[in-house]
Design a protein around this motif. Structure first.
Motif, PDB file in Angstrom:
ATOM      1  N   SER A  54       0.796  -1.227   0.000  1.00  0.00           N
ATOM      2  CA  SER A  54       0.000   0.000   0.000  1.00  0.00           C
ATOM      3  C   SER A  54       0.824   1.270   0.000  1.00  0.00           C
ATOM      4  O   SER A  54       0.267   2.364   0.076  1.00  0.00           O
ATOM      5  CB  SER A  54      -0.930   0.008   1.227  1.00  0.00           C
ATOM      6  OG  SER A  54      -0.162  -0.045   2.421  1.00  0.00           O
ATOM      7  N   ALA A  55       2.136   1.159  -0.080  1.00  0.00           N
ATOM      8  CA  ALA A  55       2.999   2.342  -0.096  1.00  0.00           C
ATOM      9  C   ALA A  55       3.991   2.246  -1.244  1.00  0.00           C
ATOM     10  O   ALA A  55       4.522   1.169  -1.531  1.00  0.00           O
ATOM     11  CB  ALA A  55       3.746   2.498   1.226  1.00  0.00           C
ATOM     12  N   PHE A  56       4.239   3.388  -1.882  1.00  0.00           N
ATOM     13  CA  PHE A  56       5.314   3.456  -2.868  1.00  0.00           C
ATOM     14  C   PHE A  56       6.652   3.378  -2.142  1.00  0.00           C
ATOM     15  O   PHE A  56       7.462   2.493  -2.391  1.00  0.00           O
ATOM     16  CB  PHE A  56       5.205   4.747  -3.676  1.00  0.00           C
ATOM     17  CG  PHE A  56       6.344   4.988  -4.622  1.00  0.00           C
ATOM     18  CD1 PHE A  56       6.473   4.238  -5.776  1.00  0.00           C
ATOM     19  CD2 PHE A  56       7.279   5.983  -4.363  1.00  0.00           C
ATOM     20  CE1 PHE A  56       7.533   4.455  -6.658  1.00  0.00           C
ATOM     21  CE2 PHE A  56       8.332   6.221  -5.238  1.00  0.00           C
ATOM     22  CZ  PHE A  56       8.465   5.453  -6.392  1.00  0.00           C
ATOM     23  N   ILE A  89       9.705   5.507 -15.181  1.00  0.00           N
ATOM     24  CA  ILE A  89       8.377   5.923 -14.751  1.00  0.00           C
ATOM     25  C   ILE A  89       8.167   5.446 -13.324  1.00  0.00           C
ATOM     26  O   ILE A  89       8.299   4.249 -13.043  1.00  0.00           O
ATOM     27  CB  ILE A  89       7.272   5.358 -15.655  1.00  0.00           C
ATOM     28  CG1 ILE A  89       7.467   5.817 -17.099  1.00  0.00           C
ATOM     29  CG2 ILE A  89       5.896   5.773 -15.149  1.00  0.00           C
ATOM     30  CD1 ILE A  89       6.473   5.206 -18.078  1.00  0.00           C
ATOM     31  N   ALA A  90       7.852   6.358 -12.422  1.00  0.00           N
ATOM     32  CA  ALA A  90       7.489   5.980 -11.059  1.00  0.00           C
ATOM     33  C   ALA A  90       5.992   5.701 -11.024  1.00  0.00           C
ATOM     34  O   ALA A  90       5.191   6.586 -11.340  1.00  0.00           O
ATOM     35  CB  ALA A  90       7.838   7.098 -10.083  1.00  0.00           C
ATOM     36  N   ALA A  91       5.625   4.482 -10.678  1.00  0.00           N
ATOM     37  CA  ALA A  91       4.220   4.126 -10.463  1.00  0.00           C
ATOM     38  C   ALA A  91       3.946   4.307  -8.978  1.00  0.00           C
ATOM     39  O   ALA A  91       4.219   3.422  -8.169  1.00  0.00           O
ATOM     40  CB  ALA A  91       3.942   2.703 -10.908  1.00  0.00           C
ATOM     41  N   VAL A  92       3.455   5.483  -8.612  1.00  0.00           N
ATOM     42  CA  VAL A  92       3.311   5.858  -7.201  1.00  0.00           C
ATOM     43  C   VAL A  92       1.990   5.286  -6.696  1.00  0.00           C
ATOM     44  O   VAL A  92       0.928   5.877  -6.864  1.00  0.00           O
ATOM     45  CB  VAL A  92       3.386   7.382  -7.032  1.00  0.00           C
ATOM     46  CG1 VAL A  92       3.366   7.752  -5.551  1.00  0.00           C
ATOM     47  CG2 VAL A  92       4.657   7.933  -7.689  1.00  0.00           C
ATOM     48  N   ASN A  93       2.083   4.125  -6.075  1.00  0.00           N
ATOM     49  CA  ASN A  93       0.916   3.342  -5.690  1.00  0.00           C
ATOM     50  C   ASN A  93       0.515   3.566  -4.228  1.00  0.00           C
ATOM     51  O   ASN A  93      -0.128   2.715  -3.624  1.00  0.00           O
ATOM     52  CB  ASN A  93       1.193   1.853  -5.904  1.00  0.00           C
ATOM     53  CG  ASN A  93       2.401   1.376  -5.108  1.00  0.00           C
ATOM     54  OD1 ASN A  93       3.478   1.967  -5.225  1.00  0.00           O
ATOM     55  ND2 ASN A  93       2.255   0.325  -4.333  1.00  0.00           N
ATOM     56  N   ASP A 113      -1.639   6.797  -8.326  1.00  0.00           N
ATOM     57  CA  ASP A 113      -2.978   6.277  -8.097  1.00  0.00           C
ATOM     58  C   ASP A 113      -3.683   7.135  -7.051  1.00  0.00           C
ATOM     59  O   ASP A 113      -3.121   8.095  -6.515  1.00  0.00           O
ATOM     60  CB  ASP A 113      -2.952   4.789  -7.746  1.00  0.00           C
ATOM     61  CG  ASP A 113      -2.516   4.472  -6.324  1.00  0.00           C
ATOM     62  OD1 ASP A 113      -2.349   5.408  -5.505  1.00  0.00           O
ATOM     63  OD2 ASP A 113      -2.355   3.284  -6.011  1.00  0.00           O
ATOM     64  N   GLU A 114      -4.931   6.798  -6.744  1.00  0.00           N
ATOM     65  CA  GLU A 114      -5.746   7.672  -5.899  1.00  0.00           C
ATOM     66  C   GLU A 114      -5.241   7.757  -4.469  1.00  0.00           C
ATOM     67  O   GLU A 114      -5.610   8.675  -3.738  1.00  0.00           O
ATOM     68  CB  GLU A 114      -7.189   7.194  -5.911  1.00  0.00           C
ATOM     69  CG  GLU A 114      -7.390   5.783  -5.395  1.00  0.00           C
ATOM     70  CD  GLU A 114      -8.819   5.314  -5.548  1.00  0.00           C
ATOM     71  OE1 GLU A 114      -9.137   4.232  -5.023  1.00  0.00           O
ATOM     72  OE2 GLU A 114      -9.615   6.026  -6.195  1.00  0.00           O
ATOM     73  N   GLY A 171      -3.348   6.980 -12.422  1.00  0.00           N
ATOM     74  CA  GLY A 171      -3.416   5.596 -12.856  1.00  0.00           C
ATOM     75  C   GLY A 171      -2.741   4.632 -11.913  1.00  0.00           C
ATOM     76  O   GLY A 171      -2.114   5.012 -10.924  1.00  0.00           O
ATOM     77  N   THR A 172      -2.873   3.377 -12.241  1.00  0.00           N
ATOM     78  CA  THR A 172      -2.341   2.276 -11.460  1.00  0.00           C
ATOM     79  C   THR A 172      -0.973   1.856 -11.988  1.00  0.00           C
ATOM     80  O   THR A 172      -0.481   2.398 -12.986  1.00  0.00           O
ATOM     81  CB  THR A 172      -3.294   1.079 -11.539  1.00  0.00           C
ATOM     82  OG1 THR A 172      -3.351   0.639 -12.913  1.00  0.00           O
ATOM     83  CG2 THR A 172      -4.701   1.463 -11.072  1.00  0.00           C
TER      84      THR A 172
END
Length: 239
Positions: A54-56, A89-93, A113-114, A171-172
């Protein structure tokens, strides 16, 4: 500690210290550095960086941030990511706090993401970040928001990060990987040149000049011209 995977020209590097919300320690910084270098050496054209769970990245592991070895490992890793000749690209989840925001900024693009949140709360913990971090934050998010983060220890949620430019797309992780595949079809030498200019300084003028000449002398320029006449998509080889 990390997992790496490959899908065509796209490599994914996932931080896996889920019990510590992917906090960076020296070993993880070294692992990210090495994984990114290996991905480029193996021919990846785009790298996606994300976190498991749940954390980047919840920041620096406060059990070890005070040592010079950690600082050298952290900033060596961040600097290396900015120097790699491929886009990241960092996918900041989820939350990207402190060193997590630094890691996201060392990447070239950010998909949030949200649940994404950005903060650099050094004023709360008595620490400091380098000038590159503060100046890059100001360039990406704007001077006003950078002052709020650095002087008032505030945070930015996903929507505000998108509005100010700190995040590029909502985005995800899957969305980030899809974007990476689109970018991976572009000309590698042109991408490397563009990144070099965007991340460089006047001290890099000689390297930028060489890069510019290499792009124009490449086979990819001829391939693009041929593809136009044949009315097809070009197939770039990075040569």
């Amino acid at each position: 500690m990390i997992a790496t995977s490959r899908d065509g020209h796209v490599a994914v590097v996932e931080l896996q210290r889920e019990d510590r919300r992917n906090a960076l320690d020296l070993a993880l910084c070294t692992a990210v550095h090495e994984a990114a270098d290996t991905a480029v050496a193996d021919g990846a054209r785009v790298i996606v960086v994300t976190g498991k769970g749940s954390a980047f990245c919840s920041g620096a592991d406060l059990g070890g941030v005070y040592g010079p070895d950690f600082l050298q490992g952290l900033y060596g890793m961040l600097r290396r990511l900015t120097q790699l000749p491929v886009p990241l690209i960092a996918a900041v989840n989820g939350p990207a706090i402190g060193a997590g925001t630094q890691l996201a900024m060392a990447c070239d693009l950010r998909v949030a993401d949200e649940t994404a949140k950005f903060a650099v709360p050094t004023a709360r913990n008595g620490l400091a970040v380098d000038a590159w971090t503060i100046r890059t934050l100001s360039e990406l998010a704007g001077a006003g928001r950078a002052r709020r983060l650095m002087l008032a220890a505030e945070s930015l949620d996903r929507d505000e990060a998108l509005a100010c430019g700190l995040a590029d797309r909502p985005g995800t992780v899957a969305d980030a990987i899809a974007w990476a595949h689109e970018i991976a079809e572009f000309a590698p030498l042109a991408l490397a040149h563009n990144k070099l200019v965007l991340n460089g300084s006047s001290a890099d003028d000689e390297a930028i000049g060489r890069s510019f000449a290499d792009v124009w002398a490449s086979d990819d320029v001829q391939e693009a011209a041929l593809a136009r006449t044949e009315r097809r998509a070009p197939v770039f080889r990075g040569a």
